[in-house]
Design a protein around this motif. Sequence first.
Motif, PDB file in Angstrom:
ATOM      1  N   GLN A 274       0.832  -1.203   0.000  1.00  0.00           N
ATOM      2  CA  GLN A 274       0.000   0.000   0.000  1.00  0.00           C
ATOM      3  C   GLN A 274       0.868   1.255   0.000  1.00  0.00           C
ATOM      4  O   GLN A 274       0.542   2.243  -0.649  1.00  0.00           O
ATOM      5  CB  GLN A 274      -0.942  -0.003   1.210  1.00  0.00           C
ATOM      6  CG  GLN A 274      -2.079  -0.999   1.050  1.00  0.00           C
ATOM      7  CD  GLN A 274      -2.984  -1.056   2.279  1.00  0.00           C
ATOM      8  OE1 GLN A 274      -2.558  -0.786   3.399  1.00  0.00           O
ATOM      9  NE2 GLN A 274      -4.232  -1.410   2.067  1.00  0.00           N
ATOM     10  N   GLN A 275       1.978   1.198   0.719  1.00  0.00           N
ATOM     11  CA  GLN A 275       2.911   2.331   0.757  1.00  0.00           C
ATOM     12  C   GLN A 275       3.477   2.593  -0.632  1.00  0.00           C
ATOM     13  O   GLN A 275       3.555   3.736  -1.083  1.00  0.00           O
ATOM     14  CB  GLN A 275       4.043   2.029   1.749  1.00  0.00           C
ATOM     15  CG  GLN A 275       4.968   3.205   1.999  1.00  0.00           C
ATOM     16  CD  GLN A 275       4.232   4.438   2.487  1.00  0.00           C
ATOM     17  OE1 GLN A 275       3.551   4.412   3.506  1.00  0.00           O
ATOM     18  NE2 GLN A 275       4.335   5.531   1.737  1.00  0.00           N
TER      19      GLN A 275
ATOM     20  N   PHE B  82      -5.444   3.540   4.160  1.00  0.00           N
ATOM     21  CA  PHE B  82      -5.076   3.678   2.740  1.00  0.00           C
ATOM     22  C   PHE B  82      -6.321   3.989   1.923  1.00  0.00           C
ATOM     23  O   PHE B  82      -6.343   4.899   1.092  1.00  0.00           O
ATOM     24  CB  PHE B  82      -4.418   2.388   2.219  1.00  0.00           C
ATOM     25  CG  PHE B  82      -4.133   2.430   0.734  1.00  0.00           C
ATOM     26  CD1 PHE B  82      -2.981   3.029   0.256  1.00  0.00           C
ATOM     27  CD2 PHE B  82      -5.037   1.888  -0.176  1.00  0.00           C
ATOM     28  CE1 PHE B  82      -2.732   3.093  -1.123  1.00  0.00           C
ATOM     29  CE2 PHE B  82      -4.795   1.946  -1.540  1.00  0.00           C
ATOM     30  CZ  PHE B  82      -3.631   2.552  -2.007  1.00  0.00           C
ATOM     31  N   GLN B  83      -7.380   3.230   2.181  1.00  0.00           N
ATOM     32  CA  GLN B  83      -8.644   3.403   1.471  1.00  0.00           C
ATOM     33  C   GLN B  83      -9.176   4.824   1.657  1.00  0.00           C
ATOM     34  O   GLN B  83      -9.572   5.490   0.700  1.00  0.00           O
ATOM     35  CB  GLN B  83      -9.632   2.382   2.051  1.00  0.00           C
ATOM     36  CG  GLN B  83     -10.919   2.272   1.297  1.00  0.00           C
ATOM     37  CD  GLN B  83     -11.772   1.140   1.861  1.00  0.00           C
ATOM     38  OE1 GLN B  83     -11.269   0.072   2.162  1.00  0.00           O
ATOM     39  NE2 GLN B  83     -13.056   1.377   1.991  1.00  0.00           N
TER      40      GLN B  83
END
Length: 121
Positions: free
Chosen positions: A32-33, A68-69
């Motif tokens: 995700q990063q 993240f979302q």
Amino acid sequence: SRMTVTVSGADGEIIEFVVTGRLTEEELASAQQAAADVIRERGRVRILVNTEGFDGWQQGGSWDDFSFQEQFDRYIEKMAFIGDRKWEDMVRLFSNEAFRAFPIEYFDSADAEQARAWLSS
């Protein structure tokens, strides 16, 4: 297990995740990063998640971090999953599909080209 991230597409707008083995929280967080970095650099993206070698999620841990979302969904136009149909329901649930504003499609492993075409359309 491992999760790799590559960027493709004419303008680098497709982020492809390849998941093999049993996914860990740490792998998901680092993927995700990497996606966040691409989004910051490119703006809008489409995401392809290839789960052909996927073997489920590591037990335990908290899989309910939606930061993240919350931060990046507005930059995602579409998301496609490629993999074994046996994972479809779980993946749709895991991806929190009901709460995402963009279309999510699941394609059988044999239909990888179709998935890419749908993402690019």
